[in-house]
Scaffold this motif. Structure first.
Motif, mmCIF file in Angstrom:
data_model
loop_
_atom_site.group_PDB
_atom_site.id
_atom_site.type_symbol
_atom_site.label_atom_id
_atom_site.label_comp_id
_atom_site.label_asym_id
_atom_site.label_seq_id
_atom_site.Cartn_x
_atom_site.Cartn_y
_atom_site.Cartn_z
ATOM 1 N N ILE A 249 0.869 -1.341 0.480
ATOM 2 C CA ILE A 249 -0.104 -0.088 0.103
ATOM 3 C C ILE A 249 0.881 1.327 -0.089
ATOM 4 C CG2 ILE A 249 -1.923 1.360 1.165
ATOM 5 C CD1 ILE A 249 -3.037 -0.956 -0.031
ATOM 6 N N GLY A 250 1.113 1.937 -0.988
ATOM 7 C CA GLY A 250 1.061 3.455 -1.233
ATOM 8 C C GLY A 250 0.356 4.349 -1.609
ATOM 9 N N TRP A 251 0.657 5.453 -1.379
ATOM 10 C CA TRP A 251 -0.681 6.636 -2.236
ATOM 11 C C TRP A 251 0.374 7.671 -2.359
ATOM 12 C CZ3 TRP A 251 -0.141 5.802 3.325
ATOM 13 C CH2 TRP A 251 0.735 6.256 4.385
ATOM 14 N N SER A 277 -5.448 -5.173 2.746
ATOM 15 C CA SER A 277 -4.411 -4.307 2.518
ATOM 16 C C SER A 277 -4.922 -3.189 3.331
ATOM 17 C CB SER A 277 -3.630 -3.950 1.902
ATOM 18 O OG SER A 277 -2.486 -5.735 1.503
ATOM 19 N N GLN A 278 -6.056 -2.594 2.695
ATOM 20 C CA GLN A 278 -6.174 -0.954 2.467
ATOM 21 C C GLN A 278 -6.534 -1.261 4.118
ATOM 22 O OE1 GLN A 278 -7.819 0.838 -0.686
ATOM 23 N NE2 GLN A 278 -7.930 -1.391 -1.989
ATOM 24 N N TYR A 279 -7.476 -2.093 4.279
ATOM 25 C CA TYR A 279 -8.088 -1.610 5.705
ATOM 26 C C TYR A 279 -7.050 -2.048 6.842
ATOM 27 C CZ TYR A 279 -13.353 -2.030 3.360
ATOM 28 O OH TYR A 279 -14.367 -1.594 3.374
ATOM 29 N N ALA A 280 -6.183 -2.470 6.855
ATOM 30 C CA ALA A 280 -5.549 -2.552 7.121
ATOM 31 C C ALA A 280 -4.169 -0.913 7.332
ATOM 32 C CB ALA A 280 -3.973 -4.105 6.992
ATOM 33 N N ALA A 281 -4.600 -0.370 6.723
ATOM 34 C CA ALA A 281 -3.194 0.916 6.526
ATOM 35 C C ALA A 281 -4.154 1.653 6.974
ATOM 36 C CB ALA A 281 -3.403 1.136 5.214
#
Ligand code: PMP
Ligand code: GLU
Length: 402
Positions: A249-251, A277-281
């Motif tokens: 996950i990057g942004w 992974s998004q929910y973990a982030a």
């Protein structure tokens, strides 16, 4: 006779040197050799428990489907809230795009902004994938050499001199992989002023923003006022600060038009990053931040140990280096070894030879500076245990003593 013909953009593309060096070390380990591996820049810590738990909860709640291609609103909101909390910077959710790791974010930025005929200014030494991603887009990398004496920071004069009518983008990495250099705030601001004056977009890769050591200070490039922010595209992610390299996950945070173009590209290329992974982030950013500081403190201990061990190498072996203010790399000049044969290995004529002989004779794996546009240098990642660092530095010392 094969009829396979690769695309012109890929014909000369080399594999990532960091990943290749790590693969080579792993291959030797699989053969039973006890390799001391300092190649990969990734935290050795497991992802903190609250974040792992959030992923389990997300899976069990059925967040196992496609999401919006550019990321879930909760994560975009969490990114905005984190920048407001940590740096006082205000961004709107439509200025944020979530991608499959910061490397993917960088690819999206370059592909959205640059093509044949465009120039991208990159201070060298630079992270391996920068020049490769510019090459894939068909644009031209304009490398600006920086020196150990100036802490591997590009000066405002150097930046100005590199700008031409074809310049599309400056790619800056602060704190830097591979040098560990963290720009002094005044010097960063001087670059920002030129970006505004000459109207140049800046991709500011801030992936090591949380890994800052004593005496150094981190400032986001977008923090130098609205005119600078309007030209800044921040890239960061959870990989380094939260020990989440495998989650991908990057942004990117930037002008709405750029983010929109990147979202279009991502929707055609990869769709959304992993839903779980998004929910973990989201938990990483919104949850307790104590583990970020705890890991930073550990990295700082390792940095200090490595520096203590390396300082005598200056007079003993003619090894030179600038001490890292951030990230988790020691980057040192091994030119004093050129022309020597160390531990009975092949003659060392360049940094790649140095790494090959070191691996063969001392079973220590480093990455050659040639891959980072820094001939004569090698990179050691200290994102590993003190015990492993001690064994590795002992072995390098024996090697240097020849
Ligand atoms: N930028 C820099 C400077 C890096 O060192 C890395 C390495 N991880 C990345 C970007 C990419 O990070 P990610 O693992 O999130 O793709
Ligand atoms: N960025 C890390 C490094 O430089 C991980 C490997 C990679 O993505 O290149 O070692």
């Amino acid at each position: 006779m094969s009829t396979i013909r690769l695309s012109p953009a890929l014909q000369n593309l080399k594999p990532s040197a960091t990943l290749a060096a790590a693969a080579k070390a792993k291959e030797l380990k699989a053969k039973g050799v006890n390799v001391l591996d300092f190649t990969l820049g990734e935290p050795d810590f497991i992802t903190p428990e609250n974040i792992r738990q959030a992923a389990v909860t997300a899976m069990n709640a059925g967040h196992t489907h496609y999401t919006a291609s550019g990321g879930i609103p909760e994560l975009k909101q969490a990114v905005c809230a984190a920048y407001q909390r940590d740096y006082g910077l205000k961004f709107a959710a439509n200025q944020v795009l979530i991608s499959n790791g910061a490397k993917h974010s960088i690819h999206n930025v370059i592909s959205s902004l640059c093509g044949p005929g465009d120039e991208v200014i990159i201070p060298a030494p630079y992270w391996v994938s920068y020049s490769a991603l510019v090459e894939i887009a068909g644009a031209t990398a304009v490398l600006v050499d920086t020196t150990e004496a100036s802490g591997f920071c590009m000066s405002a004069e150097q930046f100005s001199a590199a700008i031409t009518p074809k310049t599309r983008l400056l790619m800056l990495n602060n704190p830097s992989n591979p040098t560990g250099c963290a720009y002094p705030v005044a010097q960063l601001e001087a670059l920002a002023r030129i970006a505004v004056e000459k109207d140049i977009l800046v991709l500011s890769d801030e992936i090591y923003e949380k890994l800052i050591y004593k005496g150094a200070e981190f400032r986001s490039f977008a923090s130098f006022g609205p005119e600078v922010a309007a030209r800044t595209i921040i890239v960061s992610g959870v990989s380094k600060a939260y020990a989440m390299t495998g989650w991908r996950i990057g942004w990117t945070i930037g002008p709405v038009e750029v983010i929109k173009a990147m979202d279009n590209l991502q929707s055609q290329e990869t769709s959304n990053p992993c839903s779980i992974s998004q929910y973990a982030a989201v938990e990483a950013l919104n949850g307790p931040q104590v583990s970020v500081e705890a890991m930073r403190v550990e990295f700082e201990k390792r940095r200090n140990y490595v520096m203590e061990r390396m300082r005598p190498w200056r007079s003993q072996f003619g090894i030179t280096f600038a001490e890292p203010g951030g990230a988790f790399y020691a980057f040192f000049n091994v030119k004093s070894c050129f022309g020597r044969t160390l531990l009975g290995g092949a003659k060392v004529d360049n940094a790649t030879d140095f790494c090959t002989a070191l691996l063969e004779k001392a079973h220590v794996a480093l990455v050659t500076g040639d891959a980072f546009g820094a001939p004569g240098y090698v990179r050691l990642s200290f994102a590993t245990s003190l015990e492993q660092l001690k064994a590795g530095l002992d072995a390098i010392e024996r090697f240097l003593a020849g």
